[in-house]
Design a protein around this motif. Sequence first.
Motif, PDB file in Angstrom:
ATOM      1  N   CYS A  40       0.824  -1.225   0.000  1.00  0.00           N
ATOM      2  CA  CYS A  40       0.000   0.000   0.000  1.00  0.00           C
ATOM      3  C   CYS A  40       0.850   1.264   0.000  1.00  0.00           C
ATOM      4  O   CYS A  40       0.324   2.373   0.082  1.00  0.00           O
ATOM      5  N   SER A 100       2.607  -0.240  -4.382  1.00  0.00           N
ATOM      6  CA  SER A 100       1.312  -0.114  -5.070  1.00  0.00           C
ATOM      7  C   SER A 100       1.525  -0.024  -6.580  1.00  0.00           C
ATOM      8  O   SER A 100       0.768  -0.610  -7.363  1.00  0.00           O
ATOM      9  N   PRO A 146      -4.605   2.641   1.349  1.00  0.00           N
ATOM     10  CA  PRO A 146      -5.392   1.759   0.474  1.00  0.00           C
ATOM     11  C   PRO A 146      -5.867   2.467  -0.793  1.00  0.00           C
ATOM     12  O   PRO A 146      -6.079   1.816  -1.828  1.00  0.00           O
ATOM     13  N   ALA A 205      -8.663  -2.907  -6.290  1.00  0.00           N
ATOM     14  CA  ALA A 205      -9.179  -3.562  -5.078  1.00  0.00           C
ATOM     15  C   ALA A 205     -10.229  -4.623  -5.400  1.00  0.00           C
ATOM     16  O   ALA A 205     -10.355  -5.625  -4.687  1.00  0.00           O
ATOM     17  N   TYR A 207      -6.649 -10.170  -6.541  1.00  0.00           N
ATOM     18  CA  TYR A 207      -5.999  -9.341  -5.515  1.00  0.00           C
ATOM     19  C   TYR A 207      -6.702  -9.508  -4.172  1.00  0.00           C
ATOM     20  O   TYR A 207      -7.928  -9.493  -4.096  1.00  0.00           O
ATOM     21  N   PHE A 220      -6.266  -8.168   0.074  1.00  0.00           N
ATOM     22  CA  PHE A 220      -5.528  -7.365   1.052  1.00  0.00           C
ATOM     23  C   PHE A 220      -5.596  -8.013   2.435  1.00  0.00           C
ATOM     24  O   PHE A 220      -6.653  -8.463   2.862  1.00  0.00           O
TER      25      PHE A 220
END
Length: 332
Positions: free
Chosen positions: A9, A14, A41, A48, A53, A55
């Motif tokens: 992040c 990123s 984020p 996202a 993906y 997190f």
Amino acid sequence: MKLLVTGGCGFIGSNFIRHLLAAHPDDSVVNLDKLTYAGNPANLADVAGDPRYRFVHGDICDASLVRDAAKDADAVINFAAESHVDRSLMEPDAFLKTDVFGVFTLLEAVRELKIPRLLHVSTDEVYGSVERGSSRESDPLRPSNPYSASKAGGDLLALAYWQTHRVPVVITRSSNNFGPYQYPEKMIPLFVTNALEDQPLPLYGDGKNVRDWLYVLDNCTAIDLVLRKGGDGEVYNVGGGHEVENVVLTRQILRLTGRPETLIRPVKDRPGHDRRYSLDSKKVQQLGWKPRHPFGAALEATVAWYRGHEAWWRPLKSGEFRAYYEKQYGRR
Ligand code: NAD
Ligand code: DAU
């Protein structure tokens, strides 16, 4: 490949995740990030929802969480770090925890789970200031501030795990990155956003320190290549090949933002300020990498990105950042 990215992040992480998902349709990514002040984020809002993906909120110093997140991974790529030199002069504790102990935790997990690759992202700062010539991978490490000393500690530990336990580590050491999503404490985004706000640009010392600038997307392709083609136990320098004095770069930023040079404010130098970094990047070039973004065009694109993304950086420059800024530079 199934990848565990740590510190995804932040700025480079990123950009790397975005690059990876676009360049490798069959890869998937778990992103483990503690979300410190530098973890955001919003840097990955556009990916996202991608089913490839996922997190995970957590700390790389947490051994059981790391083992859990890493269990199916084909490779781990470590971006997680405390990364700002000035903060390491004020509050070094977190640097030692994350940049040394955190690397140790990852090494132990990779060893236990027999993961075939750990790519550890490091920095040219571990070589210390280079008055002449360029640092090669075999040069001694002479870090000169708590940030670079803790990064050197992480590097040495990783290489020791290769020597002793054959943990398959590979290290990249890059020069100064710039580009979109860089937290506005670092020179380029700080100076660009200050200029856009008509605020002074605090230039340390005589402004003649030299950094070698690398566009972040070029670093992403180097990391991707080393991940797939690099040798176990090897180190690869990744330099942008564009060395420039801070004062020259500052004037360039003012030109691109259309602001006057009177905004330059000379301030007290950073203690232990390394004069110059310079990397010899032949080894990664022999793997087939070269930077694809000429500096001038990349800087212009970066300034344009900050101009177009005020909604991203304005909130970052209030709150925690304001307290840090006042401590570092005095009240505006
Ligand atoms: P950054 O400060 O923008 O991001 C760091 C990220 O790591 C953040 O998302 C943060 O939340 C996360 N993090 C911090 N501590 C953590 C912990 N204990 N557990 C899990 N996550 C944690 O950093 P960056 O500029 O993107 O740098 C990434 C890596 O590249 C670092 O290792 C840095 O040393 C190295 N590097 C950076 C540059 C540069 O110019 N920015 C150049 C060379 C090398
Ligand atoms: O060289 C790689 C390193 O580059 C990375 O490992 C670090 O994570 C990253 O923070 C960066 O370190 P630097 O100290 O070189 O970057 P920074 O952006 O802090 O400063 C760049 C140069 O600009 C340096 O000579 C100090 C100077 N500077 C910086 C700031 C923040 C100023 O003159 N004024 C400032 O306000």
